[in-house]
Design an enzyme around this catalytic site. Structure first.
Site, PDB file in Angstrom:
ATOM      1  N   SER A 109      -6.842   6.489  16.521  1.00 25.75           N
ATOM      2  CA  SER A 109      -5.672   6.621  17.094  1.00 25.75           C
ATOM      3  C   SER A 109      -5.225   5.528  18.232  1.00 25.75           C
ATOM      4  CB  SER A 109      -5.711   7.976  17.914  1.00 25.75           C
ATOM      5  OG  SER A 109      -4.465   8.645  18.361  1.00 25.75           O
ATOM      6  N   THR A 110      -3.796   5.520  18.236  1.00 23.08           N
ATOM      7  CA  THR A 110      -3.237   4.490  18.996  1.00 23.08           C
ATOM      8  C   THR A 110      -3.010   5.015  20.621  1.00 23.08           C
ATOM      9  OG1 THR A 110      -1.871   4.334  16.862  1.00 23.08           O
ATOM     10  CG2 THR A 110      -1.299   2.770  18.806  1.00 23.08           C
ATOM     11  N   PRO A 111      -3.659   4.395  21.339  1.00 20.39           N
ATOM     12  CA  PRO A 111      -3.712   5.193  22.504  1.00 20.39           C
ATOM     13  C   PRO A 111      -1.870   4.885  23.162  1.00 20.39           C
ATOM     14  CG  PRO A 111      -4.984   3.126  22.859  1.00 20.39           C
ATOM     15  CD  PRO A 111      -4.618   3.524  21.460  1.00 20.39           C
TER      16      PRO A 111
ATOM     17  N   GLU B  15      -0.781  -3.356   2.566  1.00 24.08           N
ATOM     18  CA  GLU B  15      -0.526  -2.037   2.323  1.00 24.08           C
ATOM     19  C   GLU B  15       1.113  -2.172   1.471  1.00 24.08           C
ATOM     20  OE1 GLU B  15      -0.464   0.495   5.633  1.00 24.08           O
ATOM     21  OE2 GLU B  15      -0.043   2.167   4.495  1.00 24.08           O
TER      22      GLU B  15
ATOM     23  N   ASP C 237      -3.738  10.617   6.476  1.00 28.52           N
ATOM     24  CA  ASP C 237      -3.028  11.168   7.305  1.00 28.52           C
ATOM     25  C   ASP C 237      -2.988  12.752   6.680  1.00 28.52           C
ATOM     26  OD1 ASP C 237      -1.770   9.341   9.349  1.00 28.52           O
ATOM     27  OD2 ASP C 237      -1.286   8.532   7.266  1.00 28.52           O
TER      28      ASP C 237
ATOM     29  N   ASN D   7      -2.844  11.249  14.777  1.00 29.01           N
ATOM     30  CA  ASN D   7      -1.673  12.201  14.931  1.00 29.01           C
ATOM     31  C   ASN D   7      -1.051  12.287  13.462  1.00 29.01           C
ATOM     32  OD1 ASN D   7      -0.989  12.791  17.401  1.00 29.01           O
ATOM     33  ND2 ASN D   7      -1.320  10.632  17.880  1.00 29.01           N
TER      34      ASN D   7
ATOM     35  N   HIS E 232       4.766  12.403  17.356  1.00 27.11           N
ATOM     36  CA  HIS E 232       4.377  11.618  18.750  1.00 27.11           C
ATOM     37  C   HIS E 232       5.410  12.459  19.901  1.00 27.11           C
ATOM     38  CE1 HIS E 232       2.684   7.808  17.200  1.00 27.11           C
ATOM     39  NE2 HIS E 232       1.852   8.734  17.055  1.00 27.11           N
TER      40      HIS E 232
ATOM     41  N   GLY F  57      -0.263   0.480  11.656  1.00 30.59           N
ATOM     42  CA  GLY F  57       1.116   0.553  11.911  1.00 30.59           C
ATOM     43  C   GLY F  57       2.249   0.061  10.809  1.00 30.59           C
TER      44      GLY F  57
HETATM   45  C1  6MZ Z   1      -0.093   2.356   8.449  1.00 29.13           C
HETATM   46  C2  6MZ Z   1      -0.374   4.195   9.616  1.00 29.13           C
HETATM   47  C3  6MZ Z   1      -0.469   4.848   8.533  1.00 29.13           C
HETATM   48  O1  6MZ Z   1      -2.349   6.445  15.979  1.00 29.13           O
HETATM   49  O2  6MZ Z   1      -0.841   7.975  16.796  1.00 29.13           O
HETATM   50  N1  6MZ Z   1      -0.537   5.035  10.588  1.00 29.13           N
HETATM   51  N2  6MZ Z   1      -0.432   2.656   9.642  1.00 29.13           N
HETATM   52  N3  6MZ Z   1      -0.274   2.734   7.537  1.00 29.13           N
HETATM   53  C4  6MZ Z   1      -0.175   3.932   7.328  1.00 29.13           C
HETATM   54  N4  6MZ Z   1      -0.172   4.613   6.104  1.00 29.13           N
HETATM   55  C5  6MZ Z   1       0.582   5.661   5.599  1.00 29.13           C
HETATM   56  N5  6MZ Z   1      -0.521   5.951   8.641  1.00 29.13           N
HETATM   57  C6  6MZ Z   1      -0.564   6.095  10.024  1.00 29.13           C
HETATM   58  O3  6MZ Z   1      -1.581   8.245  14.273  1.00 29.13           O
HETATM   59  C7  6MZ Z   1      -0.257   7.799  13.798  1.00 29.13           C
HETATM   60  C8  6MZ Z   1      -0.118   6.323  13.788  1.00 29.13           C
HETATM   61  O4  6MZ Z   1      -1.064   5.790  12.803  1.00 29.13           O
HETATM   62  C9  6MZ Z   1      -0.625   4.695  12.077  1.00 29.13           C
HETATM   63  C10 6MZ Z   1       0.679   4.460  12.482  1.00 29.13           C
HETATM   64  O5  6MZ Z   1       0.632   3.506  13.648  1.00 29.13           O
HETATM   65  C11 6MZ Z   1       1.315   5.781  12.972  1.00 29.13           C
HETATM   66  O6  6MZ Z   1       2.038   5.797  14.170  1.00 29.13           O
HETATM   67  P1  6MZ Z   1      -1.921   7.830  15.954  1.00 29.13           P
HETATM   68  O7  6MZ Z   1      -3.034   8.833  16.052  1.00 29.13           O
END
Ligand code: 6MZ
Length: 348
Positions: free
Chosen positions: A101-103, A206, A289, A23, A69, A176
């Site tokens: 991805s987070t289900p 991070e 991302d 996402n 989301h 997350g």
């Molecule tokens: C930690 C991150 C992230 O899972 O809904 N996510 N977690 N650090 C980051 N650095 C910027 N970037 C993304 O994709 C979105 C989710 O990925 C994780 C977070 O949980 C975010 O809600 P999905 O596909």
């Protein structure tokens, strides 16, 4: 990202992408389609991407995911998003992609965590049957903010899919908001995942406050590390942490633009890539991302090269060496290495 801003060498460079959140990877054209499906949400473009020269705090980045989301909450949306993202990576020269991805369960649309994963797998299979030139695998993500019970449930789901997905589901991601929750609560779930053969890619350090957590999680040990920004002593970490990473030879997934735009790294030239790369430690350039941070993998390679003065030979080796860090089996590594041989230019 306009094509003409990135040199053709980087576009044509065959690449491996190992750290891409589904996402967070949604492009502008796909966001447009989602917005037109859900005009009542009143979501505008500026709310889903961080443009050139802009920065946000990490906390603000996590607000952006919440907006996306809202736009992606049905099986139909997930199918479209996953298909578009896979095709975009393929168009950017990515030959092997591990998507994570987070289900999510969305009661109002009937989406379940199981149907969420099934839909991502369907997108992967559809792209394959259309002949898209990319090998895609999936990592099921645990959102650290959801705690022990959800983590355990996610491991069980991932294990079921690992056994039934013909090698498409390979492992787990822990991600997350790093300022929320503690790794010690997730340790039993991660240990269980490891014992059942799931590969582990964990976001570690991070943000600066996670040294104790990283030390504990490194003892698992994970199979790859996401970011690891503050592990190195020059970034406020410790030699002990570096020693553990080196001892277990754990590759790092490094996302330059993400860290700069999310303000955990002040400028590109300060990125911890330089320390790990100089040590000869496996370091894989990734996007994190690409939608939210308005980038793509070709651009990230070009940025790494221009910032750290890498020759084209060195860039080629960097993309080639990423093959050894993938979670798919050795047969896939061999196929990819052959592809790199076939695509290698006579002169750089
Ligand atoms: C930690 C991150 C992230 O899972 O809904 N996510 N977690 N650090 C980051 N650095 C910027 N970037 C993304 O994709 C979105 C989710 O990925 C994780 C977070 O949980 C975010 O809600 P999905 O596909």
């Amino acid at each position: 990202m306009m094509d003409n801003e990135v040199d053709v060498f980087y576009r044509e460079l065959p690449k491996v992408e190992l750290h891409a959140h589904l996402n967070g990877s949604v492009s502008c054209p796909t966001i447009e389609k989602l917005i037109s499906r859900k005009p009542h949400l009143n979501i505008g473009h500026g709310m889903t991407a961080i443009g050139k020269g802009q920065r946000r705090t990490l906390d603000e980045c996590f607000q952006v995911f919440k907006v996306i989301h809202q736009l992606v909450d049905t099986e139909e949306d997930i199918l479209m998003v996953a298909t578009d993202v896979i095709k975009e990576f393929a168009a950017d020269g990515v030959k092997y992609l591990e998507l994570r991805s987070t289900p999510r369960e969305e009661k109002h649309t009937g989406l379940t965590k199981k149907s969420y994963i099934e839909t991502v797998i369907k997108a992967i299979q559809q792209c394959k049957s259309e002949g898209v030139d990319i090998d895609v695998r999936f990592l099921v993500a645990i959102d650290r903010r959801n705690g022990t019970e959800v983590a355990m449930e996610t491991v069980k789901l991932a294990e079921d899919f690992m056994l039934s997905s013909d090698g498409l589901v390979l492992g787990l991601d822990l991600s997350g908001d790093p300022t929320v929750g503690h790794g010690k609560d997730l340790l039993p779930a991660l240990q269980k995942a490891k014992n059942c053969g799931l590969k582990l890619s964990l976001h570690l350090s991070e943000v600066p406050s996670q040294l104790e957590e990283s030390d504990m999680l490194l003892d698992l040990p994970p199979d790859r590390i996401g970011h690891g920004t503050f592990l190195h002593p020059t970034m406020g970490g410790s030699q002990g942490l570096v020693d553990k990473v080196v001892k277990h030879n754990i590759p790092l997934e490094l996302c330059l633009t993400s860290n700069v735009k999310g303000q955990t790294v002040a400028r590109y030239s300060d990125h911890h890539f330089k320390h790990w790369y100089q040590m000869g430690h496996p370091s894989v350039i990734c996007t994190d991302d690409k939608g939210v941070f308005s980038t793509d993998l070709s651009q990230e390679y070009q940025l790494a090269a221009s910032t750290f003065d890498l020759s084209r030979e060195a860039v080629w080796k960097l993309s080639h060496d990423a093959i050894d860090c993938i979670f798919a089996p050795d047969t896939v590594k061999q196929q990819l290495k052959q592809k790199w041989i076939d695509l290698k230019p006579q002169v750089f």
